[in-house]
Design a protein around this motif. Structure first.
Motif, PDB file in Angstrom:
ATOM      1  N   UNK A 104      -5.995   1.295   0.378  1.00 42.18           N
ATOM      2  CA  UNK A 104      -5.113   0.733  -0.655  1.00 42.18           C
ATOM      3  C   UNK A 104      -5.568   1.138  -2.053  1.00 42.18           C
ATOM      4  N   UNK A 105      -6.875   1.253  -2.240  1.00 39.46           N
ATOM      5  CA  UNK A 105      -7.390   1.678  -3.533  1.00 39.46           C
ATOM      6  C   UNK A 105      -6.961   3.088  -3.905  1.00 39.46           C
ATOM      7  N   UNK A 106      -6.706   3.913  -2.909  1.00 42.10           N
ATOM      8  CA  UNK A 106      -6.249   5.288  -3.149  1.00 42.10           C
ATOM      9  C   UNK A 106      -4.729   5.387  -3.217  1.00 42.10           C
ATOM     10  N   UNK A 107      -4.046   4.247  -3.035  1.00 36.78           N
ATOM     11  CA  UNK A 107      -2.592   4.246  -3.196  1.00 36.78           C
ATOM     12  C   UNK A 107      -1.797   4.446  -1.929  1.00 36.78           C
ATOM     13  N   UNK A 108      -2.418   4.185  -0.768  1.00 30.38           N
ATOM     14  CA  UNK A 108      -1.712   4.337   0.509  1.00 30.38           C
ATOM     15  C   UNK A 108      -1.620   2.992   1.227  1.00 30.38           C
ATOM     16  N   UNK A 109      -0.792   2.940   2.246  1.00 32.62           N
ATOM     17  CA  UNK A 109      -0.709   1.762   3.110  1.00 32.62           C
ATOM     18  C   UNK A 109      -1.549   2.005   4.358  1.00 32.62           C
ATOM     19  N   UNK A 110      -2.272   0.982   4.801  1.00 36.00           N
ATOM     20  CA  UNK A 110      -3.019   1.069   6.053  1.00 36.00           C
ATOM     21  C   UNK A 110      -2.115   0.606   7.188  1.00 36.00           C
ATOM     22  N   UNK A 111      -1.900   1.473   8.159  1.00 35.92           N
ATOM     23  CA  UNK A 111      -1.044   1.147   9.292  1.00 35.92           C
ATOM     24  C   UNK A 111      -1.862   0.597  10.457  1.00 35.92           C
ATOM     25  N   UNK A 112      -2.978   1.257  10.762  1.00 35.39           N
ATOM     26  CA  UNK A 112      -3.738   0.870  11.953  1.00 35.39           C
ATOM     27  C   UNK A 112      -5.168   1.379  11.876  1.00 35.39           C
ATOM     28  N   UNK A 113      -6.091   0.605  12.438  1.00 36.14           N
ATOM     29  CA  UNK A 113      -7.489   1.017  12.600  1.00 36.14           C
ATOM     30  C   UNK A 113      -7.839   0.839  14.066  1.00 36.14           C
ATOM     31  N   UNK A 114      -8.303   1.901  14.710  1.00 40.30           N
ATOM     32  CA  UNK A 114      -8.625   1.842  16.131  1.00 40.30           C
ATOM     33  C   UNK A 114      -9.996   2.457  16.387  1.00 40.30           C
ATOM     34  N   UNK A 115     -10.733   1.834  17.288  1.00 40.88           N
ATOM     35  CA  UNK A 115     -11.973   2.427  17.808  1.00 40.88           C
ATOM     36  C   UNK A 115     -11.672   2.965  19.192  1.00 40.88           C
ATOM     37  N   UNK A 116     -12.032   4.213  19.436  1.00 46.10           N
ATOM     38  CA  UNK A 116     -11.773   4.831  20.730  1.00 46.10           C
ATOM     39  C   UNK A 116     -13.080   5.269  21.373  1.00 46.10           C
ATOM     40  N   UNK A 117     -12.965   5.754  22.605  1.00 46.29           N
ATOM     41  CA  UNK A 117     -14.148   6.189  23.348  1.00 46.29           C
ATOM     42  C   UNK A 117     -14.875   7.309  22.616  1.00 46.29           C
ATOM     43  N   UNK A 118     -16.183   7.350  22.812  1.00 43.48           N
ATOM     44  CA  UNK A 118     -16.981   8.411  22.209  1.00 43.48           C
ATOM     45  C   UNK A 118     -17.294   8.191  20.745  1.00 43.48           C
ATOM     46  N   UNK A 142     -15.158   7.424  18.349  1.00 50.25           N
ATOM     47  CA  UNK A 142     -14.082   7.861  17.451  1.00 50.25           C
ATOM     48  C   UNK A 142     -13.505   6.665  16.705  1.00 50.25           C
ATOM     49  N   UNK A 143     -13.407   6.804  15.398  1.00 47.65           N
ATOM     50  CA  UNK A 143     -12.752   5.807  14.559  1.00 47.65           C
ATOM     51  C   UNK A 143     -11.474   6.451  14.025  1.00 47.65           C
ATOM     52  N   UNK A 144     -10.340   5.912  14.437  1.00 48.18           N
ATOM     53  CA  UNK A 144      -9.048   6.489  14.060  1.00 48.18           C
ATOM     54  C   UNK A 144      -8.358   5.575  13.052  1.00 48.18           C
ATOM     55  N   UNK A 145      -8.002   6.142  11.902  1.00 50.01           N
ATOM     56  CA  UNK A 145      -7.336   5.394  10.836  1.00 50.01           C
ATOM     57  C   UNK A 145      -5.973   6.029  10.569  1.00 50.01           C
ATOM     58  N   UNK A 146      -4.946   5.220  10.585  1.00 50.69           N
ATOM     59  CA  UNK A 146      -3.592   5.712  10.349  1.00 50.69           C
ATOM     60  C   UNK A 146      -3.096   5.185   9.008  1.00 50.69           C
ATOM     61  N   UNK A 147      -2.618   6.090   8.165  1.00 49.07           N
ATOM     62  CA  UNK A 147      -2.158   5.716   6.829  1.00 49.07           C
ATOM     63  C   UNK A 147      -0.699   6.138   6.637  1.00 49.07           C
ATOM     64  N   UNK A 148      -0.063   5.538   5.643  1.00 53.65           N
ATOM     65  CA  UNK A 148       1.309   5.904   5.324  1.00 53.65           C
ATOM     66  C   UNK A 148       1.502   5.758   3.824  1.00 53.65           C
ATOM     67  N   UNK A 149       2.570   6.379   3.330  1.00 48.17           N
ATOM     68  CA  UNK A 149       2.914   6.201   1.930  1.00 48.17           C
ATOM     69  C   UNK A 149       3.482   4.799   1.720  1.00 48.17           C
ATOM     70  N   UNK A 150       3.201   4.166   0.585  1.00 48.52           N
ATOM     71  CA  UNK A 150       3.777   2.846   0.315  1.00 48.52           C
ATOM     72  C   UNK A 150       5.294   2.929   0.317  1.00 48.52           C
ATOM     73  N   UNK A 151       5.908   1.887   0.847  1.00 49.87           N
ATOM     74  CA  UNK A 151       7.369   1.832   0.887  1.00 49.87           C
ATOM     75  C   UNK A 151       7.893   0.976  -0.245  1.00 49.87           C
ATOM     76  N   UNK A 152       8.904   1.486  -0.943  1.00 56.01           N
ATOM     77  CA  UNK A 152       9.560   0.723  -1.989  1.00 56.01           C
ATOM     78  C   UNK A 152      10.933   0.302  -1.496  1.00 56.01           C
ATOM     79  N   UNK A 153      11.297  -0.969  -1.641  1.00 61.52           N
ATOM     80  CA  UNK A 153      12.654  -1.392  -1.271  1.00 61.52           C
ATOM     81  C   UNK A 153      13.680  -0.556  -2.021  1.00 61.52           C
ATOM     82  N   UNK A 154      14.898  -0.416  -1.491  1.00 62.84           N
ATOM     83  CA  UNK A 154      15.927   0.414  -2.136  1.00 62.84           C
ATOM     84  C   UNK A 154      16.145   0.080  -3.604  1.00 62.84           C
ATOM     85  N   UNK A 155      16.124  -1.196  -3.972  1.00 59.60           N
ATOM     86  CA  UNK A 155      16.324  -1.580  -5.370  1.00 59.60           C
ATOM     87  C   UNK A 155      15.213  -1.031  -6.253  1.00 59.60           C
TER      88      UNK A 155
END
Length: 204
Positions: free
Chosen positions: A12-26, A28-41
């Protein structure tokens, strides 16, 4: 600081939205990000304030922004530093944009994807709420996400089989009834965009 807090603070400090944080085998730390969404208005207000280059017509609507490789690299570098400072144990970090089965977790996610086809899993079976049209023990549903008249959320679907390519559908055949299921976000175990490949593109 907990892992979720560390990651969310950086993203969030870098201006993105955090979608998901997952720990996987081996490790692996997987982080999914997205652009912030603005309502149509908000998009309309931003477009109105923007200065249009000379000789260019006004944009027909807001331009959807997508996460790029450069965005992922920027978040990766900052996360590596923050995770080291916090002493978080992991072996490999992977930062990516959401896939076609993007999870929906917050009210804003549902607002953003109103009109999209989603898959939901309820925490508890629906019981007798569907008046016998749906099995009482059913928990999983796929339908079009809509805002309910009550202000909550609902999905709408029909159990009619999709026509096969080239198949002619008789106009005399009675259409399958449309079914509606209302729900509150705290009733959901999971909600995701349905992984439907649309070569014409998915509305944002």
């Amino acid at each position: 600081m907990a892992l979720q807090q560390v990651v969310e603070q950086v993203v969030r400090g870098l201006g993105y939205d955090l979608v998901e944080v997952e720990r996987s085998a081996g490790g692996l730390l997987r982080v999914t990000i997205d652009m912030p969404w603005l309502p149509p208005d908000a998009d309309a207000d931003a477009d109105a304030d923007a200065v249009q280059p000379a000789g260019h017509a006004e944009a027909a609507g807001p331009v959807e922004r997508f996460v790029t490789v450069e965005d992922c690299e920027k978040v990766t570098r900052q996360l590596q530093f923050a995770l080291e400072v916090e002493g978080v144990d992991y072996k490999r970090l992977e930062v990516s944009s959401p896939g076609i089965d993007r999870p929906l977790r917050h009210e804003q996610d549902f607002m953003r994807f109103t009109g999209a086809v989603i898959d939901i899993t309820l925490k508890a079976p629906i019981g007798g709420a569907a008046a016998g049209q749906v099995h009482a023990l059913r928990k999983k549903f796929r339908g079009t996400l809509e805002r309910a008249a009550s202000g909550g959320w609902q999905i709408v679907w029909s159990d009619a089989p999709a026509p096969k390519p080239g198949q002619r559908v008789s106009k005399k055949r009675a259409p399958a009834p449309v079914q509606v299921l209302g729900f509150a976000l705290d009733e959901l175990r999971e909600a995701r965009l349905a992984p439907i490949v649309d070569f014409k593109g998915r509305a944002g």
